[in-house]
Design a protein around this motif. Structure first.
Motif, short mmCIF file in Angstrom:
data_model
loop_
_atom_site.label_atom_id
_atom_site.label_comp_id
_atom_site.label_asym_id
_atom_site.label_seq_id
_atom_site.Cartn_x
_atom_site.Cartn_y
_atom_site.Cartn_z
N LEU A 54 0.85 -1.18 0.00
CA LEU A 54 0.00 0.00 0.00
C LEU A 54 0.89 1.24 0.00
N THR A 139 -1.33 -1.28 -4.42
CA THR A 139 -2.35 -0.23 -4.52
C THR A 139 -1.84 1.01 -3.81
N GLY A 145 -1.41 6.21 -5.69
CA GLY A 145 -2.15 5.62 -6.80
C GLY A 145 -1.35 5.69 -8.08
N ALA A 148 1.27 3.02 -7.74
CA ALA A 148 0.74 1.66 -7.90
C ALA A 148 0.42 1.35 -9.36
N ILE A 162 -3.37 -4.76 -9.77
CA ILE A 162 -3.02 -3.43 -9.28
C ILE A 162 -4.27 -2.58 -9.16
N SER A 163 -4.20 -1.58 -8.28
CA SER A 163 -5.37 -0.74 -8.04
C SER A 163 -4.93 0.65 -7.60
N GLY A 164 -5.71 1.65 -7.96
CA GLY A 164 -5.41 3.01 -7.56
C GLY A 164 -6.64 3.72 -7.04
N HIS A 165 -6.45 4.57 -6.04
CA HIS A 165 -7.54 5.38 -5.48
C HIS A 165 -7.18 6.85 -5.63
N SER A 167 -6.14 8.67 -8.03
CA SER A 167 -4.75 8.63 -8.48
C SER A 167 -4.32 9.85 -9.29
N PHE A 211 -9.21 1.05 -10.90
CA PHE A 211 -8.97 2.31 -10.18
C PHE A 211 -10.30 3.01 -9.97
N ILE A 255 -10.65 1.39 0.22
CA ILE A 255 -9.57 0.40 0.18
C ILE A 255 -10.15 -1.01 0.19
N SER A 258 -10.27 -2.46 -3.26
CA SER A 258 -9.01 -3.02 -3.74
C SER A 258 -8.77 -4.41 -3.15
#
Length: 268
Positions: A54, A139, A145, A148, A162-165, A167, A211, A255, A258
């Motif tokens: 993270l 992530t 983000g 990641a 893979i994941s983004g918040h 971003s 994302f 989160i 993700s």
């Protein structure tokens, strides 16, 4: 197994709180020490447990995901409810350069290799329930983000998903948050500065990708554009929008998305 680090310090489990441990290693990539906060699930007889890295945003450090979002408590609750399989959470600092390193190599430090190589190696060396066969996921939020999505796409042979918040999608958005001049992130390869370019360059070996962004986030239009461009390029991905802004309550809630996404792709 010979350590990849000259020095390593790990917290004493006797003094742990909520299954959090702390690791400090010395690495040439940072020309010094780097910190990692690690959540280790309390279940017994776990082996080859997946590692989820993270990445934090600007101004943050290794403690921030745990102590501003309680991500370790969220993950444990989801495990206990059977929503996700046991996972180890690795929460590193970004290298602590300026307001944020962007997880890119610059100023004679390799913040990219710190995340992709050192963090994983430090966890495998020090956390018994992980191993070199543990599935890897990554992530992050905001600058994290960006890290990641960019690092996950660039090293698609390493990460399963893979994941983004919320971003950042291009290095040129960093000045929205930091006081350092953009030119100090002196990248050699321009394709490393833009998430879309990195994804297109590595499309043959992309991990599973998702994302999301809050509808009131200052980065919402950048995320919408990335979603549109990925659609136009026929890149398989999941994009979601939720109520919320560029703030911790949003990341604390989402989160979970993700972690649920990653859980689909655990092989061990």
């Amino acid at each position: 197994m010979e350590s990849k680090f000259r020095t390593t310090e790990i917290s004493n489990p006797e003094f742990e709180s909520n299954n959090l441990r702390f690791i400090t290693v010395k690495t040439p990539n940072l020309q010094g020490r780097g910190d990692i906060c690690v959540f280790v699930p309390p279940m017994k007889d776990l082996t080859n447990v997946p590692i989820v890295t993270l990445l934090h945003g600007v101004y943050g450090s290794a403690w921030i995901w745990a102590h501003k979002a309680g991500v370790h408590l969220t993950a444990l609750k989801m495990m206990q409810e059977g929503k996700i399989k046991p996972i180890v959470l690795a929460m590193p600092s970004d290298g602590l350069w300026g307001d944020g390193s962007a997880y890119l190599p610059h100023n004679n430090k390799n913040f990219e290799s710190w995340i992709v190589e050192d963090v994983v190696n430090a966890v495998i060396e020090n956390i018994d329930c992980t191993s070199s066969t543990s599935d890897l996921f990554i992530t992050g939020l905001s600058m994290g983000g960006f890290g990641a999505l960019h690092l996950g796409a660039k090293y698609g042979n390493k990460y399963k998903a893979i994941s983004g918040h919320s971003s950042i999608t291009n290095k040129n958005q960093m000045p929205l948050f930091v006081e350092e001049d953009e030119n100090q992130y002196n990248q050699v390869h321009s394709s490393d500065e833009d998430v879309l370019e990195t994804i297109l360059k590595n499309r043959a070996e992309l991990p599973y990708l998702r994302f999301d962004c809050g509808k009131d986030d200052l980065l919402i239009e950048h995320n919408r554009l990335l979603h549109q461009q990925l659609d136009e390029a026929d890149i398989n991905h999941t994009y979601e929008e939720f109520e919320g802004a560029h703030e911790w309550p949003y990341w604390q809630e989402h989160i979970q998305d993700s972690l649920l996404f990653f859980s689909q792709f655990v092989t061990n």
